[in-house]
Scaffold this motif. Structure first.
Motif, PDB file in Angstrom:
ATOM      1  N   GLN A   1      -0.350  17.643  -4.686  1.00  0.00           N
ATOM      2  CA  GLN A   1      -2.017  18.787  -4.349  1.00  0.00           C
ATOM      3  C   GLN A   1      -2.160  18.920  -3.006  1.00  0.00           C
ATOM      4  OE1 GLN A   1      -3.825  18.767  -7.666  1.00  0.00           O
ATOM      5  NE2 GLN A   1      -2.560  19.189  -8.756  1.00  0.00           N
ATOM      6  N   ASP A   2      -2.662  17.262  -2.600  1.00  0.00           N
ATOM      7  CA  ASP A   2      -3.309  16.540  -1.800  1.00  0.00           C
ATOM      8  C   ASP A   2      -3.037  15.080  -1.304  1.00  0.00           C
ATOM      9  OD1 ASP A   2      -5.279  16.907   0.427  1.00  0.00           O
ATOM     10  OD2 ASP A   2      -6.401  16.398  -0.456  1.00  0.00           O
ATOM     11  N   VAL A   3      -3.272  15.131  -0.198  1.00  0.00           N
ATOM     12  CA  VAL A   3      -2.649  13.504   0.303  1.00  0.00           C
ATOM     13  C   VAL A   3      -3.402  12.868   0.930  1.00  0.00           C
ATOM     14  CG1 VAL A   3      -1.282  12.371   1.914  1.00  0.00           C
ATOM     15  CG2 VAL A   3      -0.195  14.468   0.603  1.00  0.00           C
ATOM     16  N   THR A   4      -4.119  11.675   0.974  1.00  0.00           N
ATOM     17  CA  THR A   4      -5.136  11.337   1.647  1.00  0.00           C
ATOM     18  C   THR A   4      -4.375   9.771   2.744  1.00  0.00           C
ATOM     19  OG1 THR A   4      -6.418  11.757  -0.008  1.00  0.00           O
ATOM     20  CG2 THR A   4      -7.325  10.007   1.644  1.00  0.00           C
ATOM     21  N   LEU A   5      -4.707   9.400   3.783  1.00  0.00           N
ATOM     22  CA  LEU A   5      -4.458   8.230   4.240  1.00  0.00           C
ATOM     23  C   LEU A   5      -5.772   7.673   4.366  1.00  0.00           C
ATOM     24  CD1 LEU A   5      -2.708   6.636   5.943  1.00  0.00           C
ATOM     25  CD2 LEU A   5      -3.300   8.281   8.226  1.00  0.00           C
ATOM     26  N   LYS A   6      -5.605   6.323   3.667  1.00  0.00           N
ATOM     27  CA  LYS A   6      -6.681   5.008   4.481  1.00  0.00           C
ATOM     28  C   LYS A   6      -6.803   4.284   4.953  1.00  0.00           C
ATOM     29  CE  LYS A   6     -10.041   6.307   0.042  1.00  0.00           C
ATOM     30  NZ  LYS A   6      -9.951   5.872  -1.164  1.00  0.00           N
ATOM     31  N   ARG A   7      -6.972   3.341   6.154  1.00  0.00           N
ATOM     32  CA  ARG A   7      -6.540   2.600   6.805  1.00  0.00           C
ATOM     33  C   ARG A   7      -8.105   1.283   6.957  1.00  0.00           C
ATOM     34  NH1 ARG A   7      -3.256   4.488  11.796  1.00  0.00           N
ATOM     35  NH2 ARG A   7      -2.463   2.624  11.696  1.00  0.00           N
ATOM     36  N   SER A   8      -7.451   0.361   6.261  1.00  0.00           N
ATOM     37  CA  SER A   8      -8.602  -0.446   6.852  1.00  0.00           C
ATOM     38  C   SER A   8      -8.367  -1.035   7.859  1.00  0.00           C
ATOM     39  CB  SER A   8      -8.873  -2.115   4.863  1.00  0.00           C
ATOM     40  OG  SER A   8      -7.605  -2.626   5.477  1.00  0.00           O
ATOM     41  N   LEU A   9     -10.050  -2.099   7.476  1.00  0.00           N
ATOM     42  CA  LEU A   9      -9.545  -2.995   9.593  1.00  0.00           C
ATOM     43  C   LEU A   9      -8.561  -3.796   9.741  1.00  0.00           C
ATOM     44  CD1 LEU A   9     -11.104  -3.676  11.920  1.00  0.00           C
ATOM     45  CD2 LEU A   9     -12.305  -5.375  10.735  1.00  0.00           C
ATOM     46  N   PHE A  10      -7.619  -4.936   8.485  1.00  0.00           N
ATOM     47  CA  PHE A  10      -7.171  -5.359   8.769  1.00  0.00           C
ATOM     48  C   PHE A  10      -5.146  -4.695   9.054  1.00  0.00           C
ATOM     49  CE2 PHE A  10      -9.955  -8.489   6.608  1.00  0.00           C
ATOM     50  CZ  PHE A  10      -8.871  -9.724   7.867  1.00  0.00           C
ATOM     51  N   GLU A  11      -5.597  -3.240   8.205  1.00  0.00           N
ATOM     52  CA  GLU A  11      -4.427  -1.961   7.587  1.00  0.00           C
ATOM     53  C   GLU A  11      -3.998  -1.999   9.913  1.00  0.00           C
ATOM     54  OE1 GLU A  11      -3.356  -0.479   3.671  1.00  0.00           O
ATOM     55  OE2 GLU A  11      -5.605   0.356   4.573  1.00  0.00           O
ATOM     56  N   ARG A  12      -5.388  -1.483   9.747  1.00  0.00           N
ATOM     57  CA  ARG A  12      -5.071  -1.153  11.188  1.00  0.00           C
ATOM     58  C   ARG A  12      -4.765  -2.359  11.973  1.00  0.00           C
ATOM     59  NH1 ARG A  12     -10.902   1.006  10.525  1.00  0.00           N
ATOM     60  NH2 ARG A  12     -11.267  -0.370  12.044  1.00  0.00           N
ATOM     61  N   MET A  13      -5.093  -3.168  12.100  1.00  0.00           N
ATOM     62  CA  MET A  13      -5.114  -4.078  13.082  1.00  0.00           C
ATOM     63  C   MET A  13      -3.384  -4.369  13.064  1.00  0.00           C
ATOM     64  SD  MET A  13      -8.410  -7.306  12.331  1.00  0.00           S
ATOM     65  CE  MET A  13      -6.966  -8.929  13.077  1.00  0.00           C
ATOM     66  N   PHE A  14      -2.678  -4.754  11.962  1.00  0.00           N
ATOM     67  CA  PHE A  14      -1.124  -4.959  11.461  1.00  0.00           C
ATOM     68  C   PHE A  14      -0.161  -3.336  11.543  1.00  0.00           C
ATOM     69  CE2 PHE A  14      -2.921  -8.661  10.011  1.00  0.00           C
ATOM     70  CZ  PHE A  14      -3.110  -9.468  10.372  1.00  0.00           C
ATOM     71  N   GLY A  15      -1.090  -2.488  11.884  1.00  0.00           N
ATOM     72  CA  GLY A  15      -0.088  -1.400  11.792  1.00  0.00           C
ATOM     73  C   GLY A  15       0.145  -0.135  10.510  1.00  0.00           C
ATOM     74  N   LEU A  16      -0.133  -1.085   9.265  1.00  0.00           N
ATOM     75  CA  LEU A  16      -0.576  -0.413   8.447  1.00  0.00           C
ATOM     76  C   LEU A  16      -1.215   0.851   7.817  1.00  0.00           C
ATOM     77  CD1 LEU A  16       0.503  -3.761   6.502  1.00  0.00           C
ATOM     78  CD2 LEU A  16       1.446  -2.025   7.416  1.00  0.00           C
ATOM     79  N   GLY A  17      -1.330   1.124   6.739  1.00  0.00           N
ATOM     80  CA  GLY A  17      -1.166   2.139   5.538  1.00  0.00           C
ATOM     81  C   GLY A  17      -1.619   2.483   4.791  1.00  0.00           C
ATOM     82  N   THR A  18      -2.761   2.905   3.472  1.00  0.00           N
ATOM     83  CA  THR A  18      -2.112   3.706   2.799  1.00  0.00           C
ATOM     84  C   THR A  18      -2.534   4.651   2.179  1.00  0.00           C
ATOM     85  OG1 THR A  18      -3.589   1.130   1.753  1.00  0.00           O
ATOM     86  CG2 THR A  18      -3.119   3.143   0.338  1.00  0.00           C
ATOM     87  N   ILE A  19      -1.259   5.506   1.752  1.00  0.00           N
ATOM     88  CA  ILE A  19      -1.521   6.841   1.703  1.00  0.00           C
ATOM     89  C   ILE A  19      -1.417   7.271  -0.172  1.00  0.00           C
ATOM     90  CG2 ILE A  19       0.462   8.269   1.597  1.00  0.00           C
ATOM     91  CD1 ILE A  19       1.660   7.692   3.640  1.00  0.00           C
TER      92      ILE A  19
END
Length: 134
Positions: free
Chosen positions: A60-78
């Motif tokens: 129904q809906d999708v959210t993308l969360k990116r912490s500081l460390f995730e952004r530093m290493f090019g990652l994200g949590t969906i």
């Protein structure tokens, strides 16, 4: 012979991504996320394997969360908010190409709902109406 046609949707895999450890974004985990035009699959475990599927039309809906460390290493949590009984929140944790995967999931879930002619109903204010009637 029965002349009933069974139309089966062709499944094309769009993304296959591993969950990565947060430090340096290395794929040293045993979790694999697969997104196709029909279903999202999460395979986890090494000795005890578990496979969890969610049909695309249930997202129904999708959210993308990116912490500081995730952004530093090019990652994200969906986080996919679904109408699925087993997983109302399907989390694809620490994946590369998170923005593209999020956009794909949003577009394909909408297309899947249109194909199946399903309708998302939201329960807005129904509790207050029922409380006033009592």
């Amino acid at each position: 012979m029965d002349n009933t046609k069974v139309i089966k949707e062709e499944k094309t895999v769009a993304f296959r991504e591993r969950k990565r450890i947060l430090f340096f974004g290395l794929p040293f985990t045993f979790t694999v996320y697969t997104a196709s035009n029909v279903v999202v699959t999460v395979d986890t475990g090494f000795f005890n394997r578990e496979e969890n599927d969610c049909y695309m039309y249930k997202i129904q809906d999708v959210t993308l969360k990116r912490s500081l460390f995730e952004r530093m290493f090019g990652l994200g949590t969906i986080i996919c908010y679904t109408g699925d009984v087993t997983n109302p929140e399907l989390v694809l944790e620490h994946v590369k190409h998170a923005k593209e995967i999020k956009e794909y999931l949003l577009e394909e879930s909408e297309q899947a709902r249109l194909k199946r002619r399903t309708l998302n109903m939201q329960n807005i204010g129904a509790e207050s109406v029922e409380a006033e009637e009592l």
